[in-house]
Scaffold this motif. Sequence first.
Motif, PDB file in Angstrom:
ATOM      1  N   VAL A 110     -66.473  23.803  18.913  1.00  0.00           N
ATOM      2  CA  VAL A 110     -67.328  24.821  19.517  1.00  0.00           C
ATOM      3  C   VAL A 110     -68.486  25.144  18.584  1.00  0.00           C
ATOM      4  CG1 VAL A 110     -67.454  27.245  20.234  1.00  0.00           C
ATOM      5  CG2 VAL A 110     -65.512  25.836  20.948  1.00  0.00           C
ATOM      6  N   SER A 111     -68.157  25.339  17.311  1.00  0.00           N
ATOM      7  CA  SER A 111     -69.176  25.641  16.312  1.00  0.00           C
ATOM      8  C   SER A 111     -70.188  24.508  16.188  1.00  0.00           C
ATOM      9  CB  SER A 111     -68.507  25.891  14.959  1.00  0.00           C
ATOM     10  OG  SER A 111     -69.472  26.128  13.948  1.00  0.00           O
ATOM     11  N   THR A 112     -69.687  23.271  16.203  1.00  0.00           N
ATOM     12  CA  THR A 112     -70.568  22.108  16.100  1.00  0.00           C
ATOM     13  C   THR A 112     -71.500  22.023  17.300  1.00  0.00           C
ATOM     14  OG1 THR A 112     -68.903  20.890  14.837  1.00  0.00           O
ATOM     15  CG2 THR A 112     -70.637  19.597  15.899  1.00  0.00           C
ATOM     16  N   SER A 113     -70.971  22.265  18.498  1.00  0.00           N
ATOM     17  CA  SER A 113     -71.786  22.216  19.719  1.00  0.00           C
ATOM     18  C   SER A 113     -72.895  23.262  19.684  1.00  0.00           C
ATOM     19  CB  SER A 113     -70.904  22.438  20.956  1.00  0.00           C
ATOM     20  OG  SER A 113     -69.948  21.410  21.093  1.00  0.00           O
ATOM     21  N   TRP A 114     -72.548  24.437  19.223  1.00  0.00           N
ATOM     22  CA  TRP A 114     -73.520  25.532  19.149  1.00  0.00           C
ATOM     23  C   TRP A 114     -74.618  25.203  18.135  1.00  0.00           C
ATOM     24  CZ3 TRP A 114     -74.197  30.070  21.792  1.00  0.00           C
ATOM     25  CH2 TRP A 114     -75.066  31.007  21.221  1.00  0.00           C
ATOM     26  N   THR A 115     -74.215  24.744  16.953  1.00  0.00           N
ATOM     27  CA  THR A 115     -75.183  24.418  15.904  1.00  0.00           C
ATOM     28  C   THR A 115     -76.128  23.303  16.336  1.00  0.00           C
ATOM     29  OG1 THR A 115     -73.575  25.055  14.204  1.00  0.00           O
ATOM     30  CG2 THR A 115     -75.425  23.673  13.502  1.00  0.00           C
ATOM     31  N   ARG A 116     -75.566  22.275  16.968  1.00  0.00           N
ATOM     32  CA  ARG A 116     -76.386  21.151  17.423  1.00  0.00           C
ATOM     33  C   ARG A 116     -77.391  21.608  18.481  1.00  0.00           C
ATOM     34  NH1 ARG A 116     -72.598  18.009  19.340  1.00  0.00           N
ATOM     35  NH2 ARG A 116     -72.182  16.951  17.358  1.00  0.00           N
ATOM     36  N   ALA A 117     -76.954  22.465  19.382  1.00  0.00           N
ATOM     37  CA  ALA A 117     -77.851  22.963  20.436  1.00  0.00           C
ATOM     38  C   ALA A 117     -79.004  23.761  19.835  1.00  0.00           C
ATOM     39  CB  ALA A 117     -77.061  23.821  21.422  1.00  0.00           C
ATOM     40  N   CYS A 118     -78.702  24.594  18.856  1.00  0.00           N
ATOM     41  CA  CYS A 118     -79.750  25.388  18.206  1.00  0.00           C
ATOM     42  C   CYS A 118     -80.762  24.490  17.509  1.00  0.00           C
ATOM     43  CB  CYS A 118     -79.131  26.371  17.210  1.00  0.00           C
ATOM     44  SG  CYS A 118     -78.252  27.758  17.984  1.00  0.00           S
ATOM     45  N   GLN A 119     -80.280  23.426  16.885  1.00  0.00           N
ATOM     46  CA  GLN A 119     -81.186  22.492  16.217  1.00  0.00           C
ATOM     47  C   GLN A 119     -82.086  21.791  17.225  1.00  0.00           C
ATOM     48  OE1 GLN A 119     -78.344  20.032  14.151  1.00  0.00           O
ATOM     49  NE2 GLN A 119     -78.274  21.369  12.344  1.00  0.00           N
ATOM     50  N   ILE A 120     -81.516  21.350  18.324  1.00  0.00           N
ATOM     51  CA  ILE A 120     -82.291  20.657  19.359  1.00  0.00           C
ATOM     52  C   ILE A 120     -83.354  21.572  19.951  1.00  0.00           C
ATOM     53  CG2 ILE A 120     -82.153  19.642  21.678  1.00  0.00           C
ATOM     54  CD1 ILE A 120     -79.376  18.571  20.902  1.00  0.00           C
ATOM     55  N   LEU A 121     -82.998  22.840  20.160  1.00  0.00           N
ATOM     56  CA  LEU A 121     -83.896  23.796  20.809  1.00  0.00           C
ATOM     57  C   LEU A 121     -84.828  24.505  19.840  1.00  0.00           C
ATOM     58  CD1 LEU A 121     -81.245  25.358  23.234  1.00  0.00           C
ATOM     59  CD2 LEU A 121     -83.031  23.706  23.825  1.00  0.00           C
ATOM     60  N   GLY A 122     -84.651  24.252  18.547  1.00  0.00           N
ATOM     61  CA  GLY A 122     -85.513  24.896  17.555  1.00  0.00           C
ATOM     62  C   GLY A 122     -85.213  26.371  17.356  1.00  0.00           C
ATOM     63  N   ILE A 123     -83.997  26.781  17.638  1.00  0.00           N
ATOM     64  CA  ILE A 123     -83.579  28.178  17.432  1.00  0.00           C
ATOM     65  C   ILE A 123     -83.019  28.307  16.018  1.00  0.00           C
ATOM     66  CG2 ILE A 123     -82.021  30.012  18.196  1.00  0.00           C
ATOM     67  CD1 ILE A 123     -82.110  28.763  20.991  1.00  0.00           C
ATOM     68  N   GLU A 124     -83.669  29.106  15.202  1.00  0.00           N
ATOM     69  CA  GLU A 124     -83.318  29.189  13.792  1.00  0.00           C
ATOM     70  C   GLU A 124     -82.323  30.311  13.488  1.00  0.00           C
ATOM     71  OE1 GLU A 124     -86.851  29.483  11.466  1.00  0.00           O
ATOM     72  OE2 GLU A 124     -87.655  27.549  12.130  1.00  0.00           O
ATOM     73  N   ASP A 125     -81.413  29.994  12.579  1.00  0.00           N
ATOM     74  CA  ASP A 125     -80.511  30.992  11.989  1.00  0.00           C
ATOM     75  C   ASP A 125     -79.729  31.797  13.035  1.00  0.00           C
ATOM     76  OD1 ASP A 125     -79.323  32.370   9.835  1.00  0.00           O
ATOM     77  OD2 ASP A 125     -80.747  34.028  10.029  1.00  0.00           O
ATOM     78  N   LEU A 126     -79.201  31.113  14.029  1.00  0.00           N
ATOM     79  CA  LEU A 126     -78.370  31.793  15.020  1.00  0.00           C
ATOM     80  C   LEU A 126     -76.993  31.147  15.033  1.00  0.00           C
ATOM     81  CD1 LEU A 126     -78.265  33.979  17.231  1.00  0.00           C
ATOM     82  CD2 LEU A 126     -78.880  32.209  18.891  1.00  0.00           C
ATOM     83  N   HIS A 127     -75.974  31.916  14.684  1.00  0.00           N
ATOM     84  CA  HIS A 127     -74.606  31.412  14.631  1.00  0.00           C
ATOM     85  C   HIS A 127     -73.846  31.844  15.890  1.00  0.00           C
ATOM     86  CE1 HIS A 127     -75.023  31.865   9.975  1.00  0.00           C
ATOM     87  NE2 HIS A 127     -75.841  30.952  10.476  1.00  0.00           N
TER      88      HIS A 127
END
Length: 374
Positions: A288-305
């Motif tokens: 779950v954590s990996t999916s969330w982190t990867r999505a934030c990277q793809i979308l350019g959303i910074e520093d959101l856990h």
Amino acid sequence: MATIRARKLADGAVSYTAQIRIKRNGVQVYQESQSFARKQAAQAWVRKREAELDQPGAIERANRQGGTVKEMIDRYLIEMEKVRPLGKTKLGTLQAVRESYFGKLNDQDITSQQLVEYALWRMGKEGGGVKPQTAGNDLAHLGAVLSIARPAWGYEVDPHAMSDARRVLKKLGYNMRSRERDRRPTLDELDKLLTHFRGIQARRPTSINMLKMAGFALFSTRRQEEITRIQWADLDEVGQRVLVRDMKNPGQKIGNDVWCHLPPEAWAIIQTMPKALPEIFPYSAESVSTSWTRACQILGIEDLHFHDLRHDGVSRLFEMDWDIPRVASVSGHRDWNSMRRYTHLRGRGDAYAKWEWLEKILQAPVKLGAKTLK
């Protein structure tokens, strides 16, 4: 028996080597030597060491080979795995410490000086150039190992070394305490993330249903590890609450089972999950954590856990004018000081009152994969 020998060095200076030999029944059982620049210092060291070695069990302790920090961490990881897997951050930190130069140190060599040196090394270029707070987390996780290694497994660890090291670092001006995180997702960020996750769900229906996970995390204020552990048997239908097992708590990490109320939105999301397995959300917390982190990277959303959804959920309840006891009944916090770290208000009212994504989350189909159903 001790001897002190003078030796002339190449530069003309004189070095004094003090040597201690101890025999029992004609057999040498211990030997130790050390060099000094002054004869008086060598004599003082001999007197001090002979007095120390004369204590019961001192020879046996001196001859002891000891164990390394790496061995302690390995044992700690094995023992903790029997109870409950460690979190991703703590596990990664301990593995990094284990593989660093510090992992090669023997237990008796772990002093406050060594711990201070390690923290400074971590903050330096060679150690990764981390912030003081990160180095402080390293010491905190390492301290958890050291606090058990001595009383439980017999390692010779100075019980005051860690506290002394932290005191020194504070005196040197380093703030090793983690800063209070105040990051909350915006509605625009959530819209981008949930749109992304819905696209993945359409392409791979059996993948982790991040729509349900994110929605439930937000409205229930639950941590990702807690969500993936919840079982259908843990639900109280009448009281609309859930038993959160082993809730994270500094003083009691295991057996800290707490009943937490589920707000209507979180309760509604749970009712849309299939009852095919004991777990309501049968996914891996790490995935779950990996999916969330990867999505934030793809979308350019910074520093959101993913954990920031809990911050948002707690803050939302206060913005809706819930009082402290009522919010605590949802979040599971025991005191206001702990809850305050999760409370970062943006205004008054419910920002999710007319949130279009709630209905989309409720209507999203769930298909469990073959691996999940095994």
